[in-house]
Design an enzyme around this catalytic site. Structure first.
Site, PDB file in Angstrom:
ATOM      1  N   ASP A  32     -28.304  -3.283 -39.980  1.00  0.00           N
ATOM      2  CA  ASP A  32     -27.515  -2.129 -39.542  1.00  0.00           C
ATOM      3  C   ASP A  32     -26.566  -2.520 -38.402  1.00  0.00           C
ATOM      4  O   ASP A  32     -25.939  -1.666 -37.780  1.00  0.00           O
ATOM      5  CB  ASP A  32     -28.416  -0.955 -39.123  1.00  0.00           C
ATOM      6  CG  ASP A  32     -29.307  -1.304 -37.932  1.00  0.00           C
ATOM      7  OD1 ASP A  32     -29.247  -2.458 -37.454  1.00  0.00           O
ATOM      8  OD2 ASP A  32     -30.059  -0.423 -37.471  1.00  0.00           O
TER       9      ASP A  32
ATOM     10  N   ASP B 259     -32.965  -5.609 -33.089  1.00  0.00           N
ATOM     11  CA  ASP B 259     -34.152  -4.747 -33.144  1.00  0.00           C
ATOM     12  C   ASP B 259     -35.424  -5.536 -32.846  1.00  0.00           C
ATOM     13  O   ASP B 259     -35.389  -6.765 -32.710  1.00  0.00           O
ATOM     14  CB  ASP B 259     -34.244  -4.063 -34.514  1.00  0.00           C
ATOM     15  CG  ASP B 259     -33.974  -5.043 -35.641  1.00  0.00           C
ATOM     16  OD1 ASP B 259     -34.721  -6.034 -35.729  1.00  0.00           O
ATOM     17  OD2 ASP B 259     -32.992  -4.841 -36.407  1.00  0.00           O
TER      18      ASP B 259
ATOM     19  N   HIS C 111     -27.982  -8.993 -18.187  1.00  0.00           N
ATOM     20  CA  HIS C 111     -27.124  -8.184 -19.061  1.00  0.00           C
ATOM     21  C   HIS C 111     -26.022  -7.448 -18.304  1.00  0.00           C
ATOM     22  O   HIS C 111     -25.191  -6.797 -18.926  1.00  0.00           O
ATOM     23  CB  HIS C 111     -27.996  -7.171 -19.811  1.00  0.00           C
ATOM     24  CG  HIS C 111     -28.648  -6.198 -18.870  1.00  0.00           C
ATOM     25  ND1 HIS C 111     -29.633  -6.585 -17.968  1.00  0.00           N
ATOM     26  CD2 HIS C 111     -28.431  -4.889 -18.643  1.00  0.00           C
ATOM     27  CE1 HIS C 111     -29.987  -5.538 -17.251  1.00  0.00           C
ATOM     28  NE2 HIS C 111     -29.283  -4.494 -17.642  1.00  0.00           N
ATOM     29  N   ASP C 112     -26.028  -7.511 -16.984  1.00  0.00           N
ATOM     30  CA  ASP C 112     -24.988  -6.861 -16.181  1.00  0.00           C
ATOM     31  C   ASP C 112     -24.023  -7.867 -15.571  1.00  0.00           C
ATOM     32  O   ASP C 112     -23.089  -7.474 -14.865  1.00  0.00           O
ATOM     33  CB  ASP C 112     -25.612  -6.078 -15.004  1.00  0.00           C
ATOM     34  CG  ASP C 112     -26.476  -4.913 -15.460  1.00  0.00           C
ATOM     35  OD1 ASP C 112     -26.165  -4.310 -16.501  1.00  0.00           O
ATOM     36  OD2 ASP C 112     -27.461  -4.617 -14.759  1.00  0.00           O
TER      37      ASP C 112
ATOM     38  N   ASN D 128     -32.623  -5.698 -39.979  1.00  0.00           N
ATOM     39  CA  ASN D 128     -32.572  -4.747 -41.102  1.00  0.00           C
ATOM     40  C   ASN D 128     -31.152  -4.313 -41.460  1.00  0.00           C
ATOM     41  O   ASN D 128     -30.932  -3.224 -41.961  1.00  0.00           O
ATOM     42  CB  ASN D 128     -33.453  -3.524 -40.807  1.00  0.00           C
ATOM     43  CG  ASN D 128     -32.942  -2.763 -39.594  1.00  0.00           C
ATOM     44  OD1 ASN D 128     -32.095  -3.274 -38.855  1.00  0.00           O
ATOM     45  ND2 ASN D 128     -33.414  -1.555 -39.398  1.00  0.00           N
TER      46      ASN D 128
ATOM     47  N   ASP E 239     -30.532  -8.828 -35.559  1.00  0.00           N
ATOM     48  CA  ASP E 239     -30.638  -7.645 -36.419  1.00  0.00           C
ATOM     49  C   ASP E 239     -31.446  -8.008 -37.670  1.00  0.00           C
ATOM     50  O   ASP E 239     -30.998  -8.806 -38.482  1.00  0.00           O
ATOM     51  CB  ASP E 239     -29.216  -7.195 -36.794  1.00  0.00           C
ATOM     52  CG  ASP E 239     -29.215  -6.082 -37.827  1.00  0.00           C
ATOM     53  OD1 ASP E 239     -30.244  -5.387 -37.954  1.00  0.00           O
ATOM     54  OD2 ASP E 239     -28.169  -5.905 -38.490  1.00  0.00           O
TER      55      ASP E 239
ATOM     56  N   GLU F 253     -35.011  -4.475  -9.140  1.00  0.00           N
ATOM     57  CA  GLU F 253     -33.570  -4.728  -9.097  1.00  0.00           C
ATOM     58  C   GLU F 253     -33.031  -4.081  -7.825  1.00  0.00           C
ATOM     59  O   GLU F 253     -33.033  -2.867  -7.694  1.00  0.00           O
ATOM     60  CB  GLU F 253     -32.873  -4.140 -10.322  1.00  0.00           C
ATOM     61  CG  GLU F 253     -31.397  -4.503 -10.375  1.00  0.00           C
ATOM     62  CD  GLU F 253     -30.568  -3.559 -11.261  1.00  0.00           C
ATOM     63  OE1 GLU F 253     -29.469  -3.963 -11.661  1.00  0.00           O
ATOM     64  OE2 GLU F 253     -31.008  -2.428 -11.533  1.00  0.00           O
TER      65      GLU F 253
ATOM     66  N   ASP G 131     -38.736  -2.957 -19.116  1.00  0.00           N
ATOM     67  CA  ASP G 131     -37.827  -2.353 -18.161  1.00  0.00           C
ATOM     68  C   ASP G 131     -38.355  -0.978 -17.784  1.00  0.00           C
ATOM     69  O   ASP G 131     -38.745  -0.201 -18.653  1.00  0.00           O
ATOM     70  CB  ASP G 131     -36.438  -2.220 -18.806  1.00  0.00           C
ATOM     71  CG  ASP G 131     -35.338  -2.724 -17.909  1.00  0.00           C
ATOM     72  OD1 ASP G 131     -35.154  -2.135 -16.836  1.00  0.00           O
ATOM     73  OD2 ASP G 131     -34.674  -3.710 -18.279  1.00  0.00           O
TER      74      ASP G 131
ATOM     75  N   ASP H 183     -35.611  -1.052 -12.756  1.00  0.00           N
ATOM     76  CA  ASP H 183     -34.186  -0.760 -12.711  1.00  0.00           C
ATOM     77  C   ASP H 183     -33.791  -0.028 -11.423  1.00  0.00           C
ATOM     78  O   ASP H 183     -34.442   0.947 -11.028  1.00  0.00           O
ATOM     79  CB  ASP H 183     -33.873   0.141 -13.917  1.00  0.00           C
ATOM     80  CG  ASP H 183     -32.400   0.293 -14.178  1.00  0.00           C
ATOM     81  OD1 ASP H 183     -31.763  -0.724 -14.475  1.00  0.00           O
ATOM     82  OD2 ASP H 183     -31.897   1.431 -14.082  1.00  0.00           O
TER      83      ASP H 183
HETATM   84  C1  GLC Z   1     -29.192  -1.248 -13.813  1.00  0.00           C
HETATM   85  C2  GLC Z   1     -29.144  -1.824 -15.194  1.00  0.00           C
HETATM   86  C3  GLC Z   1     -27.824  -1.455 -15.809  1.00  0.00           C
HETATM   87  C4  GLC Z   1     -27.753   0.046 -15.884  1.00  0.00           C
HETATM   88  C5  GLC Z   1     -28.010   0.702 -14.536  1.00  0.00           C
HETATM   89  C6  GLC Z   1     -28.319   2.142 -14.693  1.00  0.00           C
HETATM   90  O1  GLC Z   1     -28.251  -1.787 -12.966  1.00  0.00           O
HETATM   91  O2  GLC Z   1     -29.375  -3.190 -15.162  1.00  0.00           O
HETATM   92  O3  GLC Z   1     -27.622  -2.049 -17.055  1.00  0.00           O
HETATM   93  O4  GLC Z   1     -26.493   0.445 -16.347  1.00  0.00           O
HETATM   94  O5  GLC Z   1     -29.093   0.132 -13.869  1.00  0.00           O
HETATM   95  O6  GLC Z   1     -29.569   2.312 -15.286  1.00  0.00           O
HETATM   96 CA    CA Z   2     -31.219  -3.569 -36.811  1.00  0.00          CA
END
Ligand code: GLC
Ligand code: CA
Length: 547
Positions: free
Chosen positions: A33, A37, A318-319, A31, A29, A244, A106, A202
């Site tokens: 908040d 970012d 991230h999943d 700035n 971060d 993906e 993405d 995605d």
């Molecule tokens: C993919 C993304 C996930 C998202 C899902 C719907 O699996 O990696 O984070 O929630 O698609 O877009």
């Molecule tokens: Ca920020």
């Protein structure tokens, strides 16, 4: 000028690359908040360069109501205010270029946000010009949402149901409509012209859906659409494209990634990631990983892509839960096991992906309260399972092991408040172990997890055998050791990993060798006599052998 430059880019440069994934909300971060970012990312590009990764995958930074942290996009050509401006984004692309880092974005085009102007129009009336941008039906069928419940939502204004494979606020686009496809390609070209080097796509295996036949994944027209997309956007430009694809088998992986088919560079396949759930059940229904299953699945994919197509290599994103807490040891052997898992993966053939924090061995926070797990999927599951009579304790245990939130706690930079992520209260709680596990400490310690990753990346850049060598599994039935070799001409790499905390004996007959040496180990003095090699807890070694 520009053309000559592009001409010089090798077509399959991404086979020799290592990708670093950033989840912007949790990175840095700048700035105050409490939300990461784009300017925060720019500040840390030198860090990524130091690690040696040469591609950056940026999770969505587009305009979005943030119901699913940016995977619900309301404008594909604007930057979300919380992340910065288009100017910041252009700056990021430029600053990456200066450092020889390629940026991939993405691409979320199975669905949009319900706030996207297309959907705002679509829901207005049955004969609106955008009606067919989405999937509307008079009656719902049995299809379910990946976030729980029915995949259909009733919309009172026109008395029909629309399809949403994720939350209600993420209506599915209708790919059968050529106007949808044209609009998506137009948007992709907008970003390509801005200078990005590719896309992570995605849930791309859902775009061929045929809802009336109950078909969600891998629909019949999926590959036609991808071929069309390839031709109309990135095809001739040598970009990195990775789909993906949760439902991919090796056969399906080839449909996407065989060069002659002109679709994508590679896919993310999730077969290994399903090995620690009960068969036929959801991933919340935990099961202990069986090492032999892991060997078999990894080996199947390595071998299936020996001569065409391409693999991606990853433990995290991230999943997914964090690998040290998942299949390693986040107690006394955290660093050893983090290095072991890195070694095991990065020795294989394919393009490795590193998810932010993996390179310093970040772990699960194991928060006690559901309130500290904000993800929409986690929250939905929690409520559904409480209603279904599961015990609070059992649900929280699954969450602490498997929730996507485990990957999303803010990046741990240093010992300062909130791990140096932000000087104000972050959007999500920081893992309290940031006092010891952080980037600052990693950079100060030559034996850190960070430098192990740095060495793995450097080795891949230095030695073609990492990219090109064949793969062969050794001693499949060894209960504790995962060992394999890579071969190219008279050169061999031997990768030997003790997957557990107990010491283990590995026996290997090398045959005639001219030379053997340790390229990388997570312990000092790993032996070079392998007739009987007693591996220490989580010991992992890469040997270079000349025959
Ligand atoms: C993919 C993304 C996930 C998202 C899902 C719907 O699996 O990696 O984070 O929630 O698609 O877009
Ligand atoms: Ca920020």
């Amino acid at each position: 000028m520009r053309q000559t430059k592009e001409f010089m880019i090798e077509k399959d440069w991404w086979k020799r690359s290592v990708v670093y994934q950033i989840y912007p909300k949790s990175f840095l971060d700048s700035n105050r908040d409490g939300i990461g970012d784009i300017n925060g990312i720019i500040r840390k590009l030198d860090y990524i360069q130091k690690l040696g990764a040469d591609v950056l995958w940026l999770c969505p930074v587009y305009q979005s109501p943030q119901v699913d942290n940016g995977y619900d996009i309301s404008d594909y050509t604007q930057i979300a205010e919380q992340y910065g401006t288009m100017h910041d984004m252009e700056n990021l692309i430029q600053e990456c270029k200066v450092r020889g880092i390629k940026l991939i974005m993405d691409l979320v085009v199975n669905h949009t946000s319900d706030q996207h102007p297309w959907f705002v129009e679509s829901r207005k009336s049955k004969n609106n010009a955008y009606r067919d941008f989405y999937v509307w039906r008079d009656e719902p069928n049995e299809l379910t949402s990946n976030f729980g419940g029915s995949a259909w939502a009733y919309d009172a204004s026109t008395g029909q149901y629309y399809l949403h494979f994720y939350s209600k606020q993420q209506p599915d686009l209708n790919w059968e409509n050529p106007k949808v496809r044209a609009a998506v390609y137009h948007m992709m070209n907008f970003w390509i012209e801005k200078g990005i080097s590719g896309f992570r796509m995605d849930v791309i295996d859902l775009i061929g859906k045929e809802p009336d036949r109950g078909i969600k994944e891998n629909g019949p027209k999926l590959h036609d659409y991808l071929k069309e997309m390839n031709r109309q956007t990135f095809g001739a430009k040598h970009l990195l494209t990775v789909g993906e694809t949760w439902g991919a088998t090796p056969e399906i992986g080839h449909l996407y990634s065989d060069e002659a088919r002109e679709e994508l560079s590679m896919v993310f396949q999730f077969e290994p990631m399903n090995l620690d759930k009960q068969p036929g059940k959801h991933r919340w229904d935990l099961k202990k990983l069986d090492l032999t299953d892991l060997k078999d699945v990894m080996t199947k994919w390595q071998q299936s892509f020996a001569s065409s197509g391409w693999n991606s290599l990853f433990w995290n994103n991230h999943d997914l839960p964090r690998i040290v807490s998942r299949w390693g040891n986040d107690g006394p052997y955290r660093e050893r096991s983090a290095k072991m898992l890195a070694t095991l993966l990065h020795g294989m053939k394919g393009t490795p992906y590193i998810y932010q924090g993996e390179e310093i061995g970040m772990t699960h926070a194991k928060f006690a309260s559901i309130d500290d797990y904000p993800d929409i999927e986690t929250q939905n599951m929690y409520r559904a399972r409480i209603a279904a009579g599961y015990s609070e304790q059992e649900i929280m245990h699954s969450i602490q092991m498997k929730a996507r939130d485990n990957a999303r706690t803010p990046m741990q930079w240093d010992e300062r408040e909130n791990g140096g992520f932000s000087s104000v209260r972050p959007w999500m709680k920081v893992n309290p172990n940031y006092h010891t596990i952080n980037v600052f400490n990693n950079l100060a310690d030559p034996n850190s997890v960070f430098y192990h990753y740095q060495k793995l990346i450097a080795l891949r850049k230095e030695k073609a055998i990492f990219t090109e060598g064949t793969y062969e599994l050794l001693d499949r039935d060894h209960p504790n050791v995962y060992a394999y070799k890579r071969v190219m001409g008279d050169q061999e790499l031997l990768v030997v990993c003790n997957f557990y905390e107990q010491s283990a004996v590995f026996q290997y007959d090398m045959g005639q060798v001219r030379d053997i040496r340790v390229l990388l180990s997570n312990y000092p003095n790993s032996p070079i006599q392998l007739e009987r090699f007693e591996l220490r807890p989580y010991e992992a070694v890469i040997y270079e052998i000349k025959k």
